[in-house]
Design an enzyme around this catalytic site. Structure first.
Site, PDB file in Angstrom:
ATOM      1  N   SER A 191       0.824  -1.201   0.000  1.00 58.72           N
ATOM      2  CA  SER A 191       0.000   0.000   0.000  1.00 58.72           C
ATOM      3  C   SER A 191       0.862   1.256   0.000  1.00 58.72           C
ATOM      4  CB  SER A 191      -0.900   0.005   1.238  1.00 58.72           C
ATOM      5  OG  SER A 191      -1.529   1.262   1.409  1.00 58.72           O
ATOM      6  N   TYR A 224      -2.328   5.604  -4.275  1.00 58.85           N
ATOM      7  CA  TYR A 224      -3.288   6.679  -4.069  1.00 58.85           C
ATOM      8  C   TYR A 224      -2.790   7.913  -4.813  1.00 58.85           C
ATOM      9  CZ  TYR A 224      -5.478   4.221  -0.100  1.00 58.85           C
ATOM     10  OH  TYR A 224      -6.144   3.330   0.693  1.00 58.85           O
ATOM     11  N   THR A 240      -5.981   3.270  -7.258  1.00 58.32           N
ATOM     12  CA  THR A 240      -7.118   3.166  -6.342  1.00 58.32           C
ATOM     13  C   THR A 240      -8.006   4.394  -6.424  1.00 58.32           C
ATOM     14  OG1 THR A 240      -5.833   1.745  -4.888  1.00 58.32           O
ATOM     15  CG2 THR A 240      -7.774   2.805  -3.938  1.00 58.32           C
ATOM     16  N   LYS A 277      -8.569  -0.157  -8.918  1.00 57.87           N
ATOM     17  CA  LYS A 277      -9.103  -0.791  -7.709  1.00 57.87           C
ATOM     18  C   LYS A 277     -10.165   0.105  -7.067  1.00 57.87           C
ATOM     19  CE  LYS A 277      -7.577  -2.986  -3.400  1.00 57.87           C
ATOM     20  NZ  LYS A 277      -8.529  -2.359  -2.476  1.00 57.87           N
ATOM     21  N   HIS A 332     -13.429  -1.338  -0.694  1.00 55.35           N
ATOM     22  CA  HIS A 332     -12.361  -1.012   0.262  1.00 55.35           C
ATOM     23  C   HIS A 332     -12.579  -1.726   1.600  1.00 55.35           C
ATOM     24  CE1 HIS A 332      -8.934   1.922   0.289  1.00 55.35           C
ATOM     25  NE2 HIS A 332      -8.922   1.590   1.562  1.00 55.35           N
TER      26      HIS A 332
END
Length: 416
Positions: free
Chosen positions: A136, A160, A186, A276, A300
């Protein structure tokens, strides 16, 4: 009449074998875990409440998570009989590479707060099992650290889009340079969801001590010992770490994220790119037409919009709309290998596990993650044998019925 006799010691010893005691406490407790829920129970006992609840909780009333798990429980399988499957092949080709199992490890944030081995344990376990590991943006091990822990396996990176776009661009370049082969762009986190457990627990980065946290820590000294005697948390992107999780997300994320940002990242990224956080059929088709390599149907883990669509329920509709040649993955709510088998049967190419992995990590570090994978592998293989299939390719929608519990009132309108 039953004829009785005095017991003969030799016969008794033939019928009874004493098991040697397991002296390794970690191995002993992990061996007792037969399901992911067993690992969750161990994790809850060994982890401070704030850290455990960050993993275990979801947004607002936690309805999205509960519904996702219920959807898997509402599956009815239809096995074929007299179809021997003495061996099963659980491997699958996904995004240009092979995975030994039809699932990978999903991206999770702040992972070393759950247990100090963090992403290195996840990446190492994934490498040993032959499955992908996803780091992540909010991971607590650097891109290069994960590569070192999984030098020859498949590493994926979840991105992100930050308010400061250059941070996202630099992370993209670093992941590419480290040999990560797939990027998860994402899209479901323009702002932080209302994670009420975290607010009630005062969960922050770094942890803040209160009378409550101190009392909660007393029976869990091993967690605090590990936390205080290991290197300071290292985040993949954030240079500042003060505040609650929601405050960190709101400060970093940008609600103006758009298809233009996706185009920029695609130009920077040399590998496969999947989006995603997709939650409807229309967006799935639009992304396929835009030329991305695949999508992850995900809400999520129920941690963003509560009452969001159930990703598992979307699988058949999305597969029909996008065709057979487009990669469709799914996450949220997976707690059993049967959940994974059902997802593949209804049309998913692959699945991702998040909480299931973290429960194992909290229960026993690297060995706990290995145990998570072993439990899911056993459940997948057993379910396939009982269905009478020898490979994932033999699974089909006819093997599964989704039992009706929540029925929409009328047909859902497309999102424009």
């Amino acid at each position: 009449m039953v004829q009785r006799q005095l017991p003969k010691p030799a016969e008794i010893f033939e019928l009874m074998k004493f098991k040697a005691p397991e002296l390794n406490g970690r191995k002993r407790r992990l061996d007792k875990a037969l399901t992911i829920d067993d690992l969750r129970t161990i994790a809850k006992r060994r982890t401070p409440k704030a850290a455990f609840d960050y993993t275990d909780g979801a947004a607002e009333g936690e309805l999205s998570l509960a519904r996702a798990r219920q959807a898997f429980q509402d599956v009815e399988f239809h096995p074929g009989i007299l179809r021997p499957a003495p061996t099963v092949d659980t491997s699958v080709d996904i995004l240009g590479g092979r995975s030994a199992l039809p699932f990978g490890i999903a991206p999770t944030g702040f992972t070393r707060l759950m247990q100090t081995e963090g992403e290195e344990a996840g990446a190492g376990a994934a490498a040993a099992a032959g499955i992908p590991f996803t780091l992540s943006t909010l991971g607590t091990t650097s891109i290069e650290g994960v590569k070192a822990a999984n030098p020859d396996g498949r590493n994926w990176f979840q991105l992100y889009v930050m308010r400061d776009r250059e941070i996202s661009y630099e992370l993209t370049r670093r992941a590419a340079a480290a040999g990560f082969d797939t990027l998860h762009f994402t899209v479901d986190t323009p702002v932080a969801g209302a994670r009420l457990r975290d607010k009630r627990n005062g969960f922050s980065i770094p942890p803040q001590l209160t009378i409550g946290t101190i009392i909660n820590a007393i029976p869990r000294p091993w967690w605090w010992f590990d936390f205080l005697t290991t290197p300071k948390l290292e985040f993949a992107s954030l240079s500042t770490t003060g505040g609650t999780v929601g405050e960190l997300l709101d400060a970093a994320m940008d609600p103006t994220i758009s298809y233009d940002d996706l185009d920029v990242i695609r130009d920077l990224w040399p590998g496969k790119i999947v989006v995603k956080g997709v939650q409807n059929v229309e967006d799935s088709v639009r992304l396929r037409d835009a030329g991305v390599d695949g999508i992850v149907l995900s809400n999520h883990g129920g941690r963003q919009l509560d009452r969001a669509p159930i990703p598992f329920h979307l699988v058949p509709q999305v597969r029909e709309a996008v065709g057979e040649d487009f990669t469709v993955m799914v996450d949220t709510g997976i707690m059993n290998g049967a959940d994974i088998v059902a997802s593949i049967a209804l049309g998913a190419d692959f699945t991702l596990i998040g909480r299931a992995y973290l429960y194992g990590l909290m229960a026993g570090g690297r060995e706990g993650v290995d145990r998570t994978i072993a439990i899911l592998r056993s459940e997948i293989e057993r379910t396939m044998r009982l269905l009478g299939v020898s490979s994932l390719a033999e699974l089909e929608p006819g093997h599964v019925t989704q039992l009706t519990r929540m029925v929409p009132v009328g047909e859902p309108l497309p999102v424009r």
